[in-house]
Design a protein around this motif. Structure first.
Motif, PDB file in Angstrom:
ATOM      1  N   MET A   1      11.572  19.262 123.072  1.00 44.67           N
ATOM      2  CA  MET A   1      12.915  18.659 123.423  1.00 44.67           C
ATOM      3  C   MET A   1      13.272  18.031 122.106  1.00 44.67           C
ATOM      4  O   MET A   1      12.711  17.241 121.359  1.00 44.67           O
ATOM      5  CB  MET A   1      12.588  17.750 124.567  1.00 44.67           C
ATOM      6  CG  MET A   1      11.829  18.260 125.759  1.00 44.67           C
ATOM      7  SD  MET A   1      13.140  19.439 126.334  1.00 44.67           S
ATOM      8  CE  MET A   1      11.997  20.596 127.241  1.00 44.67           C
ATOM      9  N   SER A   2      14.565  18.172 121.859  1.00 42.15           N
ATOM     10  CA  SER A   2      14.980  17.536 120.520  1.00 42.15           C
ATOM     11  C   SER A   2      16.545  17.690 120.757  1.00 42.15           C
ATOM     12  O   SER A   2      17.261  18.287 121.356  1.00 42.15           O
ATOM     13  CB  SER A   2      14.587  18.617 119.312  1.00 42.15           C
ATOM     14  OG  SER A   2      15.232  19.747 119.494  1.00 42.15           O
ATOM     15  N   CYS A   3      17.167  16.729 119.547  1.00 46.91           N
ATOM     16  CA  CYS A   3      18.620  16.814 119.676  1.00 46.91           C
ATOM     17  C   CYS A   3      18.993  17.140 118.108  1.00 46.91           C
ATOM     18  O   CYS A   3      18.490  16.597 117.316  1.00 46.91           O
ATOM     19  CB  CYS A   3      19.019  15.515 119.974  1.00 46.91           C
ATOM     20  SG  CYS A   3      20.743  15.287 119.713  1.00 46.91           S
ATOM     21  N   LYS A 338      22.648  16.786 132.243  1.00 49.92           N
ATOM     22  CA  LYS A 338      21.896  16.828 130.776  1.00 49.92           C
ATOM     23  C   LYS A 338      23.183  17.380 129.970  1.00 49.92           C
ATOM     24  O   LYS A 338      23.648  18.461 130.077  1.00 49.92           O
ATOM     25  CB  LYS A 338      21.037  17.921 130.789  1.00 49.92           C
ATOM     26  CG  LYS A 338      19.530  17.181 131.410  1.00 49.92           C
ATOM     27  CD  LYS A 338      18.472  18.376 131.530  1.00 49.92           C
ATOM     28  CE  LYS A 338      17.182  17.613 132.025  1.00 49.92           C
ATOM     29  NZ  LYS A 338      16.219  18.818 132.420  1.00 49.92           N
ATOM     30  N   PRO A 339      23.679  16.485 129.116  1.00 45.38           N
ATOM     31  CA  PRO A 339      24.705  16.862 128.267  1.00 45.38           C
ATOM     32  C   PRO A 339      23.991  17.595 126.998  1.00 45.38           C
ATOM     33  O   PRO A 339      23.330  17.192 126.155  1.00 45.38           O
ATOM     34  CB  PRO A 339      25.176  15.644 127.622  1.00 45.38           C
ATOM     35  CG  PRO A 339      24.261  14.691 127.897  1.00 45.38           C
ATOM     36  CD  PRO A 339      23.501  15.161 129.024  1.00 45.38           C
ATOM     37  N   VAL A 340      24.028  18.960 127.136  1.00 47.63           N
ATOM     38  CA  VAL A 340      23.284  19.939 126.248  1.00 47.63           C
ATOM     39  C   VAL A 340      24.066  20.246 125.062  1.00 47.63           C
ATOM     40  O   VAL A 340      23.700  20.423 123.884  1.00 47.63           O
ATOM     41  CB  VAL A 340      22.759  21.197 126.880  1.00 47.63           C
ATOM     42  CG1 VAL A 340      21.803  20.917 127.975  1.00 47.63           C
ATOM     43  CG2 VAL A 340      23.754  21.985 127.411  1.00 47.63           C
ATOM     44  N   ALA A 364      16.625  11.569 123.796  1.00 45.44           N
ATOM     45  CA  ALA A 364      16.627  12.858 124.361  1.00 45.44           C
ATOM     46  C   ALA A 364      15.374  13.625 124.942  1.00 45.44           C
ATOM     47  O   ALA A 364      14.529  13.805 124.154  1.00 45.44           O
ATOM     48  CB  ALA A 364      17.626  13.980 123.568  1.00 45.44           C
ATOM     49  N   THR A 365      15.411  13.807 126.076  1.00 47.38           N
ATOM     50  CA  THR A 365      14.042  14.623 126.633  1.00 47.38           C
ATOM     51  C   THR A 365      14.346  15.770 126.968  1.00 47.38           C
ATOM     52  O   THR A 365      13.944  16.512 127.965  1.00 47.38           O
ATOM     53  CB  THR A 365      13.714  13.907 127.928  1.00 47.38           C
ATOM     54  OG1 THR A 365      14.487  13.705 129.037  1.00 47.38           O
ATOM     55  CG2 THR A 365      13.119  12.430 127.652  1.00 47.38           C
ATOM     56  N   TRP A 366      15.609  16.505 126.388  1.00 44.43           N
ATOM     57  CA  TRP A 366      15.981  17.765 127.045  1.00 44.43           C
ATOM     58  C   TRP A 366      16.591  18.242 125.613  1.00 44.43           C
ATOM     59  O   TRP A 366      16.968  17.377 124.620  1.00 44.43           O
ATOM     60  CB  TRP A 366      17.254  17.776 128.161  1.00 44.43           C
ATOM     61  CG  TRP A 366      18.318  17.068 127.465  1.00 44.43           C
ATOM     62  CD1 TRP A 366      19.575  17.575 126.998  1.00 44.43           C
ATOM     63  CD2 TRP A 366      18.597  15.804 127.511  1.00 44.43           C
ATOM     64  NE1 TRP A 366      20.537  16.722 126.970  1.00 44.43           N
ATOM     65  CE2 TRP A 366      19.995  15.405 126.963  1.00 44.43           C
ATOM     66  CE3 TRP A 366      17.759  14.477 127.724  1.00 44.43           C
ATOM     67  CZ2 TRP A 366      20.457  14.165 126.764  1.00 44.43           C
ATOM     68  CZ3 TRP A 366      18.391  13.223 127.463  1.00 44.43           C
ATOM     69  CH2 TRP A 366      19.558  13.001 127.087  1.00 44.43           C
TER      70      TRP A 366
END
Lengths: 462, 472
Positions: A1-3, A338-340, A364-366
């Motif tokens: 999970m990363s941004c 989830k704002p992807v 962010a966990t997504w």
């Protein structure tokens, strides 16, 4: 999970998210009463922007052009500035402000805007000794920044020109919401009233939603007056709700007149609205009233029905004005979406360091992606990519075909939203705005479920 | 009664030369508004720029062509989502716009590399598309970027693509009209004759000056198919880039919009000897006349008469139903230019509607000659009308309906005057027989809208019982 925070790799743009600087300047200009912006450039720079405003608001707004032609491109447009200003002053006796907005062409030619304005002032004084018309230099070359920066530039330029000295303290607060809808302005003014706070919203666009009346009178114009702008220097504090469209004006008033400046989170969603109200309460000493506690509760009550049932884990792509996109991404998190993908559409290097983005990046966990200097082709490419599932698009009407062609539900928000009726009237800010947006999203998803026959039976008993 | 100086123009008396009120016994030898002249700054003119005349009106219609706009982002943003010209391939032309997104460093150091990169990217991103228009804008023209050299370089490196460059900065000329001109002449000189069409009929023509607004081109094309006439190129409604390169093979050029596209028809005559036939495609009388003229050229008059008879049988009763209800109405037309003379006589003949005021944004002298000849006495003919003039003219002529753009439409709504979109239409197409019924229907629905009566009602005054009862 990363941004990941990236910048569009391509040089060119396919389907822009923002218009150019002069367009933003024109939007700030029409927010002022008895004001007609005069755009110094080709006629298209004005004609299309007026059309754009008409598409979004279903209203007409007056913006003039100096109608730059070839001879001016060669010999300079001085005379056209003077003729343009004087024609406006002569034909519009109520006129009090003319933001003179430059464009790419006139900045390249290098017309002496300040010098010509000085000449205009003299001419106005001679011909109309009893009138005061503020001609405001607004430098907005289209090859810098975007409509976002252009809005901020014009706002600040008008304050610089009109708020020239500090008078007696007014006890008011200046509220800078940035480029928002009349629905947001009405909400903010109501909040101030309910708190018993005397404040001024820059710009007061409430009448951008204007009536058809039996006497045929037309009231489609900004409500922010010359006195409001002049008085901004005497305020108790400034509260900027938009970092990229209002903060520079708040900071100018702080530097020049010592008006304390507060940049608060843009009030999209519950927590951001809480922060805004707390700050206003702290500045003014006025308590947050029961009425707003109740409104907050109604919004929470409505959103809770939607969040973990329908919204949870939905992957959302957002595009539009930077403060809107960032604020709505925070709202998404509040309601378990989830704002992807966040698309920010110009080359402002500050976005990457925006603490709100940094905070999302750190927590962010997504998988999340922020693309700066983005265009809507970035959205379309991801929408077409099966590995990059997008469940919902939040953005303005210019992205409509990404949603239509890829069968992705899309809730319209921001500017412009010409392919949906009446959205300018609805607030997106505040508790009520969060609730209305949440419900719009839900209804958009529901309709999509029905038309695609995708678990639409769930709603048989909801 | 000659030229008119309106009250609102007392401070810009030059405007008198642009406004004409026709009275009995006068003709255009005596009085003709000055047109295609420089705009007065600060008047709130309705005019656009040369760039939009080229890109938005003509080039951007093509259904298979990338529209690369070399300039800052605004020129692309603003000429996107502002037209209704669908295509039969999913509206590629309306979905996308391309910009080189020029920044300050390109202004200082030149934007040619930026353009080259943007062109290559666009072709890479959309590998199925092989055709491109490149437009200059104000700043790229001012700094003197050599866009032709860039296009040439890309074409040499990518043999399967073809690029047309159009130098149409917004400040060129006095209105969008200049952009029409530049594109027309550039195209004929650089691209026509570079592709050979497949000829499928012994009757061939180009249909010029029709941009498929809400399907106009597609509707008219049904007529040409019924008549067995092959349209080599539609300039440019629902058209393709390569069709337009093969315009030189048509036997006849049929011209609808003479203002935006007459130039290329003239050049096709001069360079290839193809005759030019001007027609009107709006209105029953005019459409029938157009079909007769075209069929006479090809010697297929009987087919033409049969088509006209079929269409009249099918649509005339509907038109007459609307005519009964809209006749006697006073109409104003505030559009670009040619629609003034296309419409003034057709609404009079077919619908019994009188046009009482007309304003043209970019018409030239010949447009005013035509419209004053076709128009009525007591009608105002205005060049480059501005907002205060519109208010005053409305007071003078009290129109029942106005054909104009959506922004002005919003303005006149406040004055309780209904509008019909004279640019993109309300619910078109408006050309041809079926189209003119659509126009009549939209006019009728606008004029008979019950909300108009409610708008005029002040609820503080006596109730309009008759209306309320009717509503119940």
């Amino acid at each position: 999970m990363s941004c990941e925070i990236t910048t569009k790799a391509r040089a060119g743009i396919i389907n822009p998210m923002y218009d150019c600087q002069p367009a933003g300047a024109q939007y700030a200009g029409i927010g002022v009463k008895d004001c007609i912006p005069l755009v110094h450039g080709g006629q298209g720079c004005t004609m299309f922007v007026r059309l754009l405003f008409a598409q979004h608001f279903k209203e007409n707004f007056d913006v003039a052009s100096t109608s730059l032609h070839e001879d001016s491109a060669v010999f300079g447009g001085h005379q056209r500035i003077r003729d343009g200003v004087m024609t406006l002053v002569r034909r519009y006796p109520e006129l009090r402000v003319i933001p003179l907005i430059t464009t790419c062409s006139t900045e390249v030619i290098g017309d002496d805007v300040e010098g010509n304005i000085a000449a205009c002032r003299k001419m106005i004084k001679e011909e109309f000794p009893n009138r005061k018309v503020h001609v405001v230099p607004v430098h907005t070359p289209s090859f810098k920044s975007s409509q976002v920066g252009g809005y901020a530039e014009c706002l600040q330029a008008m304050i610089k020109t009109i708020a020239t000295h500090k008078g007696a303290p007014s006890g008011k607060i200046n509220l800078f919401p940035g480029w928002v809808n009349p629905g947001d302005v009405v909400l903010l003014k109501r909040y101030l009233t309910e708190m018993g706070v005397d404040g001024t919203v820059f710009m007061d666009t409430e009448d951008f939603d204007s009536p058809t009346l039996p006497d045929k009178s037309i009231h489609t114009h900004g409500r922010t007056t010359v006195e409001d702008i002049a008085g901004s220097a005497n305020a108790k504090a400034s509260v900027a709700l938009a970092r990229y469209e209002g903060a520079s004006s708040a900071e100018y008033l702080k530097t020049e007149f010592g008006v304390p400046a507060h940049i608060v989170p843009t009030p999209y969603g519950i927590a951001n609205t809480d922060a805004m109200l707390r700050k206003i309460s702290e500045i003014t000493g006025k308590p947050i009233p029961d009425s707003l506690v109740r409104e907050r509760g109604i919004a929470l009550d409505a959103l809770q029905d939607l969040a973990h049932m329908f919204f949870a884990d939905k992957r959302v792509a957002l595009f539009g004005h930077p403060d809107l996109v960032i604020g709505l991404a925070q709202f998404c998190l509040e309601v378990e979406m989830k704002p992807v993908l966040l698309l920010l559409g110009d080359d402002n290097s500050k976005y990457k360091k925006d603490h709100r983005i940094v905070e999302m990046k750190n927590t962010a966990t997504w998988d999340m992606e922020v693309v700066c200097n983005a265009d809507l082709w970035e959205l379309e490419k991801r929408a077409k990519n099966p590995d990059h599932r997008i469940d919902l698009i939040l953005g303005h009407s210019k992205g409509r075909y990404v949603a239509i062609d890829n069968n992705i539900p899309m809730a319209r928000v921001g500017f412009p939203t010409f392919d949906r009726a009446g959205l300018y009237r609805q607030p997106t800010m505040g508790y009520q705005g969060a609730m209305l947006l949440g419900e719009t999203i839900a209804n958009t998803l529901f309709t999509h479920m029905e038309y695609t026959k995708n678990r639409e039976w769930i709603l048989n008993t909801w | 009664m000659p030229m008119v100086l309106l009250k609102c123009d007392k401070d810009i008396p030059e405007r008198e030369k642009h406004i004409y009120l026709k009275v009995d016994g006068e003709d255009s030898r005596d009085f003709l508004p000055v047109s295609n002249a420089q705009t007065l700054p600060g008047t709130l003119s309705e005019r656009g720029c040369a760039f939009c005349g080229a890109k938005l009106v003509i080039g951007g219609v093509l259904k298979d062509t990338i529209q690369m706009i070399h300039g800052p982002v605004g020129c692309a943003y603003d000429t996107w989502h502002t037209k209704r010209y669908p295509t039969d391939n999913g509206h590629f032309n309306m979905k996308y716009v391309w910009s080189t997104d020029m920044k300050e460093s390109h202004i200082v150091f030149g934007g040619e590399k930026r353009l080259e990169k943007s062109i290559n990217e666009a072709f890479d991103e959309m590998p199925d598309v092989k055709r491109m228009f490149v437009y200059t804008t104000c700043p790229t023209a001012l700094i003197g970027d050599d866009v032709k050299a860039v296009a040439k370089k890309v074409m040499s490196e990518r043999p399967d693509v073809d690029i047309f460059t159009c130098e149409c900065p917004g400040f060129a000329g006095v209105s969008q009209s200049k952009g029409h001109h530049v594109l027309n002449i550039g195209w004929i000189n650089e691209k026509v004759g570079t592709v050979e069409p497949v000829i499928t009929s012994k009757y061939t023509m180009n249909f010029i000056g029709d941009f498929n607004i809400q399907g106009d081109t597609q509707l008219l094309n049904e007529y040409w198919e019924k008549l067995g006439i092959q349209v080599i190129a539609h300039f440019t409604g629902n058209g393709t880039y390569d069709d337009l390169r093969s315009m030189h093979r048509a036997q006849l050029n049929v011209v609808n919009c003479a203002r935006s596209s007459g130039y290329i028809a003239n050049e096709l005559k001069k360079q290839y000897g193809i005759p030019r036939l001007d027609i009107d495609s709006w209105g029953f009388n005019y459409m029938a006349e157009a079909i007769r003229k075209i069929c006479a050229f090809f010697g297929i008059e009987e087919k033409g008469e049969a088509l006209i008879a079929d269409e009249y049988a099918k649509w005339k009763p509907q038109l007459d139903w609307y005519k009964e209800r809209v006749k006697g109405a006073k109409m104003a037309i505030w559009t670009g230019g040619p629609r003034l003379w296309h419409w003034t006589k057709s609404v009079e003949d077919d619908l019994g509607v009188q046009v009482v005021a007309m304003s043209s944004k970019f018409g030239h002298q010949e447009d005013f000659e035509k419209v004053i000849a076709r128009g009525s006495q007591g009608t105002y003919y205005i060049d480059d009308g501005n907002e205060l003039e519109f208010f005053e003219i409305i007071e003078l002529v009290k129109p029942d309906i106005i054909f104009t753009g959506p922004r002005v439409g919003e303005l006149v709504k406040k004055l309780h005057i209904p509008y019909v979109n004279g640019h993109g239409y309300h619910n078109g197409p408006y050309m041809g027989f079926e189209g003119f019924v659509n126009l009549a229907r939209d006019m009728y629905n606008a004029m008979y809208n019950p909300l108009l009566k409610l708008a005029a009602t002040d609820i503080r005054g006596p109730a309009n019982l008759q209306f309320l009862e009717a509503a119940e």
